[in-house]
Structure formats: structure tokens, C-alpha cells
Design an enzyme around this catalytic site. Structure first.
Site, PDB file in Angstrom:
ATOM      1  N   CYS A   2       0.841  -1.185   0.000  1.00 43.05           N
ATOM      2  CA  CYS A   2       0.000   0.000   0.000  1.00 43.05           C
ATOM      3  C   CYS A   2       0.889   1.253   0.000  1.00 43.05           C
ATOM      4  CB  CYS A   2      -0.938   0.081   1.190  1.00 43.05           C
ATOM      5  SG  CYS A   2      -1.994  -1.342   1.374  1.00 43.05           S
ATOM      6  N   ARG A  27       3.963  -0.318  -4.866  1.00 43.95           N
ATOM      7  CA  ARG A  27       3.759  -0.839  -3.508  1.00 43.95           C
ATOM      8  C   ARG A  27       2.459  -1.609  -3.375  1.00 43.95           C
ATOM      9  NH1 ARG A  27       7.126   2.239   0.432  1.00 43.95           N
ATOM     10  NH2 ARG A  27       5.995   1.087   1.993  1.00 43.95           N
ATOM     11  N   TRP A  74      -2.834  -2.691  -1.431  1.00 42.28           N
ATOM     12  CA  TRP A  74      -2.550  -4.127  -1.532  1.00 42.28           C
ATOM     13  C   TRP A  74      -3.420  -4.766  -0.458  1.00 42.28           C
ATOM     14  CZ3 TRP A  74      -0.674  -8.191   1.454  1.00 42.28           C
ATOM     15  CH2 TRP A  74      -0.243  -9.324   0.747  1.00 42.28           C
ATOM     16  N   ASN A 100      -2.049   2.486   5.895  1.00 44.74           N
ATOM     17  CA  ASN A 100      -1.207   1.322   5.580  1.00 44.74           C
ATOM     18  C   ASN A 100      -1.017   0.545   6.877  1.00 44.74           C
ATOM     19  OD1 ASN A 100      -0.873   2.288   3.046  1.00 44.74           O
ATOM     20  ND2 ASN A 100       1.300   2.779   3.241  1.00 44.74           N
ATOM     21  N   GLY A 101      -0.979  -0.782   6.775  1.00 44.75           N
ATOM     22  CA  GLY A 101      -0.770  -1.605   7.964  1.00 44.75           C
ATOM     23  C   GLY A 101      -2.000  -2.447   8.244  1.00 44.75           C
ATOM     24  N   GLU A 480      17.124 -18.303  -6.682  1.00 40.27           N
ATOM     25  CA  GLU A 480      16.739 -16.935  -7.040  1.00 40.27           C
ATOM     26  C   GLU A 480      16.136 -16.879  -8.448  1.00 40.27           C
ATOM     27  OE1 GLU A 480      16.044 -14.322  -5.754  1.00 40.27           O
ATOM     28  OE2 GLU A 480      16.257 -12.785  -7.290  1.00 40.27           O
ATOM     29  N   LYS A 484      12.345 -15.671  -9.449  1.00 37.87           N
ATOM     30  CA  LYS A 484      12.047 -14.646 -10.471  1.00 37.87           C
ATOM     31  C   LYS A 484      11.008 -15.181 -11.446  1.00 37.87           C
ATOM     32  CE  LYS A 484      13.231 -11.803  -9.104  1.00 37.87           C
ATOM     33  NZ  LYS A 484      13.884 -11.798  -7.847  1.00 37.87           N
ATOM     34  N   GLU A 487       7.465 -15.588  -9.820  1.00 31.97           N
ATOM     35  CA  GLU A 487       6.705 -14.409  -9.383  1.00 31.97           C
ATOM     36  C   GLU A 487       6.158 -13.575 -10.536  1.00 31.97           C
ATOM     37  OE1 GLU A 487      10.547 -11.869  -7.632  1.00 31.97           O
ATOM     38  OE2 GLU A 487       8.652 -11.734  -6.618  1.00 31.97           O
ATOM     39  N   HIS A 503      16.979 -37.955  -5.479  1.00 33.03           N
ATOM     40  CA  HIS A 503      16.422 -38.463  -4.219  1.00 33.03           C
ATOM     41  C   HIS A 503      14.909 -38.288  -4.155  1.00 33.03           C
ATOM     42  CE1 HIS A 503      20.373 -39.356  -2.665  1.00 33.03           C
ATOM     43  NE2 HIS A 503      20.768 -38.148  -3.028  1.00 33.03           N
ATOM     44  N   LYS A 598       5.756  -4.626  -3.460  1.00 37.81           N
ATOM     45  CA  LYS A 598       7.200  -4.428  -3.405  1.00 37.81           C
ATOM     46  C   LYS A 598       7.749  -4.493  -1.985  1.00 37.81           C
ATOM     47  CE  LYS A 598      11.145  -3.477  -5.204  1.00 37.81           C
ATOM     48  NZ  LYS A 598      11.787  -4.601  -5.908  1.00 37.81           N
TER      49      LYS A 598
HETATM   50  O1  M6R Z   1      12.690  -5.522   0.943  1.00 40.32           O
HETATM   51  P1  M6R Z   1      13.203  -6.892   1.238  1.00 40.32           P
HETATM   52  O2  M6R Z   1      14.471  -7.196   0.529  1.00 40.32           O
HETATM   53  O3  M6R Z   1      13.322  -7.167   2.703  1.00 40.32           O
HETATM   54  O4  M6R Z   1      12.092  -7.854   0.657  1.00 40.32           O
HETATM   55  C1  M6R Z   1      12.171  -9.240   0.804  1.00 40.32           C
HETATM   56  C2  M6R Z   1      11.259  -9.938  -0.175  1.00 40.32           C
HETATM   57  O5  M6R Z   1       9.931  -9.579   0.032  1.00 40.32           O
HETATM   58  C3  M6R Z   1      11.635  -9.611  -1.631  1.00 40.32           C
HETATM   59  O6  M6R Z   1      12.960  -9.926  -1.892  1.00 40.32           O
HETATM   60  C4  M6R Z   1      10.732 -10.399  -2.602  1.00 40.32           C
HETATM   61  O7  M6R Z   1      11.016 -11.757  -2.511  1.00 40.32           O
HETATM   62  C5  M6R Z   1      10.927  -9.894  -4.024  1.00 40.32           C
HETATM   63  N1  M6R Z   1       9.654  -9.672  -4.634  1.00 40.32           N
HETATM   64  C6  M6R Z   1      11.661 -10.834  -4.894  1.00 40.32           C
HETATM   65  O8  M6R Z   1      11.755 -10.428  -6.216  1.00 40.32           O
END
Ligand code: M6R
Length: 603
Positions: A2, A27, A74, A100-101, A480, A484, A487, A503, A598
Site C-alpha cells: 500500500c 507498492r 494491496w 497502511n498496515g 533466485e 524470479k 513471481e 532423491h 514491493k
Molecule cells: O525488501 P526486502 O528485501 O526485505 O524484501 C524481501 C522480499 O519480500 C523480496 O525480496 C521479494 O522476494 C521480491 N519480490 C523478490 O523479487
């Protein structure tokens, strides 16, 4: 999660709000809304589901005013509908609130104070605005009513509140959720992120938890929850690292992938000295030198960066390292070593799971370093030490340049610590030279977009699942790269330790299953190749990403050689581009994938 923006003073509030919301859309983007106390004295509330452009289309061009609040959402409580979008309005139509929150005791407060009120939404936020109206109706001032709400609610909040009977004031309150005041010339503003208001001013004031602010065009009065006045200086936000504008790029993610070589060079100029030594605060190095174990605490991509960083610290600084998920660690703290030192690796510096760990660690009076891209963030401010990633604003939800900046910054710190501890390997390491080679290697890869796009089409055009496999740091990169892919393309992707496939998981390989084998580690290269061959024997379609020194005939994608400890900085680049093109070809919004946000400010 948000975004909030609010403004009061000698400006066109509608314009400031819409510009700010566009900049904050990364956000959260389920729905958005603005409230403007318009020039003709009529309050105007407009809310729409979906992207900011839907909201913009609904806002009359003539709408302007000198007071307004806006929000991009969000969803946490209640579906993404117009009714649940912010701002929320009190039943008497007087107060407008963005939040927000999460207010964890909203239902209890509703039962106790608001049983007779008809609610228009399913949100926890509406409870807060109805409570303000209730307390004002009972005779309290608006400020006192908001203060009482702060005292009653449990959970996290960043509030901006407008009173339609007072177009000269905005009320602001904060606890745990990020919020900043922006100081302008003839106006003042509030935002959940400096980025929202950087087109208006570069002067900001940080807020601490449980603070209340009364904003007018020319005054900023900060108080603690008990009414004690607080003085705070402004600080200047440096926009030299970019302001998150898209420029000629179709998506922020592509721009941010392309920026990685520049970020590597920026980190070198920030931390490396001409004599090859690394410039890190001496108090930080002294504190880390005392440690018998480093505890990385992180989430998502930053967790994957921590895994790569841990290997570098162990080798170059000769210190044991454990890497932990923040969401697990805070509630199940393991038996700690005698002299632990904590490192929070976080792009945003606002991740609620890490903040929870911070609270626990602080209770035990243990030292903490936050390494973050937002040096003014909550986690940077509240830690004992903070280092900047210097990556510039990262707008795409899928993190790319922050990941490589995290690994590189940790390498710089590991070398500095190693030298401080007189570890021979660190003294011998020409890291500045190695990071320059990394920047060049990254550039070579981002220049091969067409080739990588072709591989993305061959591997991921129609598949429902995919695997990345590797060993050692290639495994960390596999985790990683798979994150990517899933997501932003919604392909079910797994990063796997190559040797573990046999395994059990190899049972999932069938004709055409895409498997990307990452091979940069000379020690295990042959083993990973064998695991890839086992996959091919079962019909899997393998794409080999291999460093030049380990290349064999038939390898599809060869990446330049760099120091093996820094290989993740290079081998991840094709992983990022494969995910980008898989998402693009499927017609998705690369920068704003479904269900994500984000900055994850809820637990
Ligand atoms: O802001 P942060 O690095 O603490 O965020 C952690 C995760 O939420 C963040 O890396 C998330 O996995 C990303 N969307 C990955 O692309």
C-alpha cells in the site's frame, strides 16, 4: 504494501496526489483512491479498482484543491473492491482516512465502540475513521480523537486523515508502518515513501513509531502519543542515484536489469579506495570482529543473496555464518552462539518479518547491521549500523539490481572484515578488479537479450512447470532464478540442489520439462552435468548456463568467467532475463505481478 500520499498548501492537490500515486503504485495496485477538498469547497472522493490509470481516467481535469489524501492498495482485510479501497469516510461524511498496515483488534473495537454504526467496507481501516468521528462527536478535538485511536488500536498503521470542515490541515500518525513528512515551499506533504514526493521536494522528516503530526501549509507539529512535542530536523534525499523514472524502457524490471553494471561501479566508488582497501566504518568492523558467528536474517530474494554472501564471509573473513528466514527466526530463535552479530539484508528496509526479529534481537542487546537500499528506512534507522546498497530506486516488484548490489556490498564488507582480522585470503583479494570484471560480464549478458529471449521462448512458452538446478553458489542462484520466474510468469518453478534431484524430485521430470542447469563451480561442474544428463535421459529439456572456463560442446549459454565467489552476480543475469521474457511473452504486467507488493510490511 500500500502507498500513501497526502498534501496541504499552495499546490494543486489532485496533481500531487496522482503523480505520487503513480510513483507509489509499485507498492500495491489492487485499487486506488483520492480525496480532495476542491477549490469550490466541495469534498470529492474518487476510488477505482485496479491500476492508477483507472483512477486517473475517473478524475475530472478541473478537480483541484489545496488539501488531499490518496492511497494505492494491496488488500489485506477485504477484497479489492471500490468499497474497500481507501480513502474511507466516516458515516457522518466528515472525515476521510487512508491507512497502511493492519489493525489486529479492529473487530473488538467495532463491537465495543461502534455497534450502532453502518459500515461501508470490510476493512479494518474503516474502524479507525469511524472511531475518530465518534470521539469528535463526543466533544474531543480532531487531534485528541486521533490520539485516542492511536492508544486503542493494536497492530501497525500509517494514517493520513482529512477533515472536510478544515481544508487547511492534515493529521498524520504512524506505528510500525513507514511514513515520512515532506517539507515544501508553501506546502507540506506526507508519503509512505520519499519517491512519491521527490518531484515536489527533496526535504524530508522522518517519523518514529507512535507519533502524531499536525500538518498545515506552513507548519509541521510532531508529538508523541502522550502529547509531548518532538523537534526533528529535515534531511535531504539524494536523487543522484535515479528517481525511478521509466525513461524509454517498456518495464522497470528491464531497466533495472540493465542498470546492474552501473550499480557495481557505483558500489566500487562508494566503498573501494584507490589503494585496494575497503572503506567501512571502523566501529562496525570492530563490532563484527568480536563476533563468533554472523546471523543473516532476510526474506525472498534477499534471503537468496544472503546465501551467496555467507559463502564469501566464511572464506574471506573466516567467520561461521548462518542464514535464516526472517519469518521463521523471529518466533523460533535458535540457540545462539556466545557472540552473535546480526545482519539484516533487505532491499526496502521495511520488511515486517525482519522488524519482528529486530525487536527480539534488541531485547537481548545484540548488535545489528542493516544493509539496505533505503538508508532512511525503519530497519536502517533502528539498527546499530547501516550500509547502503547504492542501487537507486528499485520499482519492479521482482528484485534484480538490489540482489546483485546485496551480494556485491557483502563482498566488500567481507573483504574489509577479513583485512581487519588479518585474514590472508582477504588481503590477497583484488576485489575492486574482480567487481570491475563482474560489471563487464554483466554488460556482455544484458547485451545478449535477443539470444536469451529465444531461449525463454524455447523453454517457457507453454510450460506449467520448470526447474533450475546447481550446486554450491549455483544452487543459490537456482533458487533466485526460480523465484524470479514464478513471481512474474506464474510458472511453477523450483530451484533445486542438483544432487538432490535423484532423491525424489526427478519423478516430476517428463517429456519436455524445462530444466536450467547453472554451472560455474569448477569443483562440482561435472556432477551437475551428470545430473543434467539424468534429466535429459527422462525427456527433460535442458538449458546449460555455463562459465567460459567450464564450457563444453553443445552448451547453450556461455557466460564470462569471474571469481567463482562472485559468480552469482553474473549467472543470475540470464535467469532474470529469462523470467522477464517468459512473463512478457505471456502478456503479463512484468512490473506488477498478481498478489505481490514491493515492500512487505505485514507479517
Ligand atoms: O525488501 P526486502 O528485501 O526485505 O524484501 C524481501 C522480499 O519480500 C523480496 O525480496 C521479494 O522476494 C521480491 N519480490 C523478490 O523479487
Amino acid at each position: 504494501m500500500c502507498g500513501i500520499v497526502g498534501v496541504v498548501g499552495n499546490v494543486n492537490a489532485t496533481k500531487v496526489l496522482l503523480n505520487g500515486l503513480n510513483r507509489l503504485e509499485y507498492r500495491g495496485y489492487d485499487s486506488a483512491g483520492i480525496y480532495v477538498n476542491s477549490q469550490d469547497g466541495k469534498p470529492c472522493l474518487i476510488k477505482r479498482v485496479g491500476r492508477i490509470k483507472n483512477l486517473e481516467a475517473a478524475v475530472p481535469e478541473t478537480l483541484s484543491g489545496t488539501q488531499g489524501i490518496g492511497h494505492t492498495r494491496w488488500a489485506t482485510n477485504g477484497e479489492p473492491t471500490v468499497a474497500n479501497a481507501h480513502p474511507h469516510v466516516s458515516a457522518d461524511g466528515r472525515f476521510y482516512l487512508v491507512h497502511n498496515g493492519v489493525l489486529t483488534n479492529a473487530q473488538a473495537l467495532r463491537n465495543e465502540y461502534l455497534a450502532d454504526v453502518d459500515f461501508a467496507s470490510d476493512t479494518d481501516t474503516e474502524v479507525a475513521v469511524q472511531l475518530v468521528a465518534r470521539f469528535v462527536a463526543e466533544g474531543q478535538s480532531v487531534k485528541e480523537a486521533l490520539r485516542k485511536v492511536m492508544q486503542l488500536v493494536e497492530g501497525s498503521y500509517a494514517f493520513a486523515l482529512a477533515d472536510k470542515e478544515d481544508p487547511n490541515t492534515i493529521y498524520v500518525a504512524k506505528n510500525k508502518s513507514p511514513l515520512l513528512i515532506a517539507k515544501g515551499d508553501g506546502f507540506n506533504a506526507v508519503g509512505s515513501d520519499a519517491l512519491a514526493l521527490l518531484d515536489q521536494t527533496n526535504q524530508f522528516i522522518e517519523l518514529h513509531d507512535e507519533e502524531l503530526v499536525v500538518l498545515t501549509a506552513n507548519s509541521i507539529n510532531i508529538e508523541s502519543i502522550d502529547g509531548t512535542p518532538r523537534e526533528r530536523e529535515t534531511y535531504t534525499v539524494d536523487v543522484s542515484e535515479g528517481d525511478g523514472e521509466l525513461g524509454a524502457y517498456p518495464f522497470h524490471m528491464l531497466k533495472e536489469i540493465d542498470e546492474q553494471p552501473v550499480v557495481m561501479r557505483r558500489l566500487l566508488s562508494a566503498y573501494a579506495k584507490a589503494d585496494g582497501s575497503i572503506d567501512m566504518p571502523s566501529e562496525l568492523l570492530d563490532a563484527m570482529k568480536q563476533a563468533d558467528r554472523l546471523y543473516f536474517v532476510a526474506a525472498g530474494t534477499s534471503y537468496h543473496a544472503s546465501l551467496a554472501a555467507a559463502a564469501i564471509f566464511e572464506k574471506m573473513a573466516q567467520v561461521p555464518v548462518s542464514v535464516n528466514f526472517a519469518s521463521e527466526f523471529g518466533y523460533h530463535i535458535p540457540l545462539l552462539s556466545k557472540k552473535p552479530f546480526f545482519i539484516f539484508l533487505t532491499q526496502s528496509g521495511e520488511t515486517a518479518d525482519i522488524r519482528q526479529v529486530l525487536v527480539q534481537v534488541k531485547k537481548r542487546h545484540l548488535p545489528v547491521l542493516t544493509i539496505t537500499n533505503v538508508i532512511t528506512s525503519t530497519l536502517a534507522r533502528e539498527a546499530d549500523y547501516a550500509l547502503s546498497l547504492h542501487a537507486g530506486p528499485e520499482i519492479a516488484v521482482a528484485s534484480t539490481k538490489a540482489y546483485t548490489a546485496q551480494v556485491a556490498t557483502c563482498a566488500l564488507l567481507a573483504k574489509a572484515l577479513g583485512m581487519h582480522k588479518q585474514v590472508a585470503a582477504a588481503a590477497d583479494w583484488n576485489l575492486a578488479h574482480d567487481l570491475s570484471l563482474v560489471a563487464t560480464a554483466q554488460q556482455t549478458l544484458v547485451d545478449q537479450k535477443e539470444t536469451i529471449h529465444k531461449f525463454a521462448k524455447e523453454m517457457f512458452a507453454t510450460t506449467r512447470n520448470a526447474f533450475y538446478i546447481g550446486r554450491g553458489s549455483d544452487y543459490f542462484v537456482s533458487l533466485e532464478a526460480a523465484l524470479k520466474l514464478k513471481e512474474i510468469s506464474y510458472i511453477q518453478a523450483e530451484g533445486f540442489a542438483a544432487g538432490e534431484l535423484k532423491h525424489g524430485t526427478i519423478a516430476l521430470i517428463e517429456d519436455g520439462t524445462p530444466v536450467v542447469a547453472v554451472i560455474s563451480d569448477p569443483v562440482t561442474a561435472d556432477h551437475t552435468r551428470s545430473n543434467a544428463t539424468e534429466v535429459e535421459a527422462r525427456g527433460g529439456k535442458v538449458l546449460h548456463i555455463v562459465t567460459a572456463a567450464l564450457e563444453q560442446k553443445g552448451d547453450e549459454l556461455v557466460v564470462p568467467d569471474v571469481n567463482p565467489l562472485l559468480a552469482p552476480l553474473v549467472t543470475i543475469v540470464p535467469g532474470q532475463l529469462l523470467a522477464y521474457y517468459a512473463s512478457l511473452d505471456r502478456g503479463y504486467d512484468v512490473d506488477r505481478p498478481r498478489n505481490l507488493a514491493k515492500s512487505v510490511t505485514v507479517e
